[in-house]
Design an enzyme around this catalytic site. Structure first.
Site, PDB file in Angstrom:
ATOM      1  N   GLY A   1       1.876   5.154   1.389  1.00 40.02           N
ATOM      2  CA  GLY A   1       2.265   5.954   0.283  1.00 40.02           C
ATOM      3  C   GLY A   1       3.380   5.204  -0.620  1.00 40.02           C
ATOM      4  N   SER A   2       4.224   5.941  -1.241  1.00 43.94           N
ATOM      5  CA  SER A   2       5.354   5.454  -2.059  1.00 43.94           C
ATOM      6  C   SER A   2       6.290   4.935  -1.237  1.00 43.94           C
ATOM      7  CB  SER A   2       5.759   6.484  -2.917  1.00 43.94           C
ATOM      8  OG  SER A   2       6.540   7.570  -2.322  1.00 43.94           O
TER       9      SER A   2
ATOM     10  N   GLU B   1       6.097  -0.630 -10.529  1.00 42.43           N
ATOM     11  CA  GLU B   1       4.636  -0.591 -10.007  1.00 42.43           C
ATOM     12  C   GLU B   1       4.163   0.570 -11.020  1.00 42.43           C
ATOM     13  OE1 GLU B   1       1.429   0.321  -6.318  1.00 42.43           O
ATOM     14  OE2 GLU B   1       3.682   1.136  -6.548  1.00 42.43           O
TER      15      GLU B   1
ATOM     16  N   CYS C   1      -2.817   0.179  -4.667  1.00 46.10           N
ATOM     17  CA  CYS C   1      -1.383  -0.460  -4.395  1.00 46.10           C
ATOM     18  C   CYS C   1      -1.794  -2.156  -4.347  1.00 46.10           C
ATOM     19  CB  CYS C   1      -1.045  -0.171  -2.903  1.00 46.10           C
ATOM     20  SG  CYS C   1      -2.341  -0.423  -1.721  1.00 46.10           S
TER      21      CYS C   1
ATOM     22  N   GLU D   1       3.007   1.173   4.888  1.00 41.99           N
ATOM     23  CA  GLU D   1       2.230   0.500   3.990  1.00 41.99           C
ATOM     24  C   GLU D   1       2.428   1.294   2.532  1.00 41.99           C
ATOM     25  OE1 GLU D   1       0.653  -1.947   4.665  1.00 41.99           O
ATOM     26  OE2 GLU D   1       0.118  -1.993   6.761  1.00 41.99           O
TER      27      GLU D   1
ATOM     28  N   TRP E   1      -3.672   9.732  -1.611  1.00 39.74           N
ATOM     29  CA  TRP E   1      -4.936  10.210  -2.084  1.00 39.74           C
ATOM     30  C   TRP E   1      -5.836   9.472  -2.818  1.00 39.74           C
ATOM     31  CZ3 TRP E   1      -4.428   8.357  -6.863  1.00 39.74           C
ATOM     32  CH2 TRP E   1      -3.206   8.075  -7.301  1.00 39.74           C
TER      33      TRP E   1
END
Length: 463
Positions: A209-210, A362, A265, A231, A133
């Site tokens: 994403g995660s 993170e 990120c 990614e 998102w």
């Protein structure tokens, strides 16, 4: 899975959407497969004309497209407009370069008298794109521009909190002239994602994403023997050497940590400063962060956006509490953020010991981790002491030396005198727990193609 638009600045639910039915998913796969049969034969010129039209349509209504980004994930309106332009530039990159990058490659053979050999780059078929998102349009453009250019078709499963951004991008591509089925947005459930991956007509999966989502999807793709690119997260090091231009460095540090609300990120999440200038950097950085203005993301005076959701805000506050419980010091900086909406007070974490698990987390928001390095070698050691390996940066007035330091940092991308950034003409990707594979440029263009050998042998040479 609930698909809904909730404005992060007010918490108001603006729209909701039902998840796809299994029948709708099957129909989308059928349409994507049918579209692939003709799209793979479409000329580069015709493909490029559609991508150029999409870029033109984006630029013709920048504010209209940008408004939806701000309403759905809360990003500053100025940043939302920049994302629209970046997406247009990505389309244009492949308009100008796709055909050249996919030209057959002639191989040097040991004995040319016996024949010739070449590698051609054939599209594979349907690619499933699972996107996050934080950059709703850019993430789509980053995958569909190269994959459509290569001759593949794409199914999109976007994040559940940006359903309108996903839908409007599908309409954009249809309005640009893309054939039905070549790119389809699906409000898919997790179970349906696995169903799509298992379908033999689907040939690859690209996820941004995660780590958790990546591990699940990569496992599913592996079980189905499908190629995947991942990614994932990052905790980019922002290395400050003793000779850095302090004013410029601090300005970039504040920006690098807080753009897009700190939800990037490749944000500068770990400030690693050599001892000789650490105190000076911290004082100036604190002052810079304190100058951020939290508020209405549509207001041009606002420089700090809310987080994407109240859940995201609650999660990062909990991470800060746990970091402190394990020995870190937390300093809240600047005037109080609004008490409504998904805001988090900018916070600087220091004294994060090597036994503190937060050192390896993170933080997806306006939380800065500062580390004091004894010297340059120690700064490089700290930079590499991370499970992630996405981006990073080195700040110094000696650019040649900065490049040498950058070579020692174990990530997919390193910038000298600039935070990690995204551009239409730069590759993107990381190593270790930041994932694998590359997006953009020729690297992204060739992730999901068959590099097929064609060898022509002179039959008379063997008789």
């Amino acid at each position: 899975m609930s698909y809904a638009t909730t404005y992060p600045y007010t918490g108001e639910v603006l729209a909701t959407f039902p998840s796809a039915t299994d029948a709708e998913v099957v129909a989308a796969i059928d349409a994507a497969h049918a579209a692939f049969q003709s799209w793979r034969e479409t000329s580069f010129a015709a493909r490029g004309a559609i991508l150029q039209k999409a870029a033109d349509l984006l630029r013709a209504d920048v504010e209209g497209y940008a408004k939806l980004l701000t309403l759905e994930m809360g990003k500053l309106f100025t940043e939302a407009k920049a994302e629209v332009e970046l997406s247009a530039k990505i389309f244009e990159y492949y308009v100008h370069h796709a055909e050249r990058l996919l030209q057959p490659q002639t191989l040097e053979v040991a004995d040319p008298a016996e024949g010739a050999a070449m590698i051609v780059h054939d599209p594979l078929g349907i690619i499933l794109a699972i996107e996050p998102w934080n950059f709703p349009y850019y993430q789509i453009a980053r995958i569909i521009a190269p994959q459509l250019s290569a001759g593949n078709t794409v199914l999109l499963k976007h994040a559940s909190n940006v359903p309108q951004s996903a839908a409007v991008f599908e309409k954009l591509m249809r309005d640009a002239g893309l054939p039905k089925g070549a790119f389809t947005n699906l409000y898919a459930t997790r179970a349906q994602v696995e169903m799509i991956i298992r379908d033999p007509r689907v040939h690859g999966v690209a996820l941004t994403g995660s780590e958790d989502a990546g591990a699940i999807v990569a496992s599913q793709a592996g079980m189905a023997l499908k190629k995947s690119t991942m990614e994932l997260g990052g905790a980019d090091a922002f290395v400050v050497l003793a000779d850095a231009d302090m004013e410029k460095t601090v300005n970039w540090a504040v920006f690098g940590r807080h753009w897009n609300g700190g939800q990037v990120c490749v944000s500068s999440k770990r400030m690693i400063v050599v001892d000789a200038v650490y105190d000076q950097f911290l004082d100036r950085y604190r002052e810079g962060v304190a100058g951020l203005v939290a508020g209405d993301p549509f207001d041009p005076k606002t420089t700090l956006a809310p987080l994407s959701s109240q859940g995201a805000a609650d999660e990062i506050r909990d991470k800060v509490r746990r970091a402190v419980a394990n020995g870190a010091k937390a300093e809240q900086v600047g005037p109080p953020v609004p008490n409504h909406g998904a805001f988090v007070q900018p916070t600087i974490l220091t004294d994060i010991g090597e036994d503190n698990p937060a050192r390896y987390w993170e933080f997806f928001g306006p939380i800065s981790m500062l580390f004091r390095a004894k010297d340059e070698a120690d700064a490089v050691r700290i930079a590499n002491d991370s499970p992630f390996g996405l981006g990073g940066s080195v700040f110094t007035t000696d650019v040649a030396h900065g490049v040498e330091v950058a070579k020692k940092i174990s990530t997919g991308m390193v910038f000298v005198n600039h935070p990690t950034k995204v551009e239409a003409d730069l590759p993107f990707g990381g190593v270790r727990r930041s994932g694998y594979g590359r997006e953009l440029l020729g690297l992204g263009l060739k992730e999901f193609v068959n590099h097929k050998l064609i060898d022509v042998v002179d039959i008379d040479a063997h008789f």
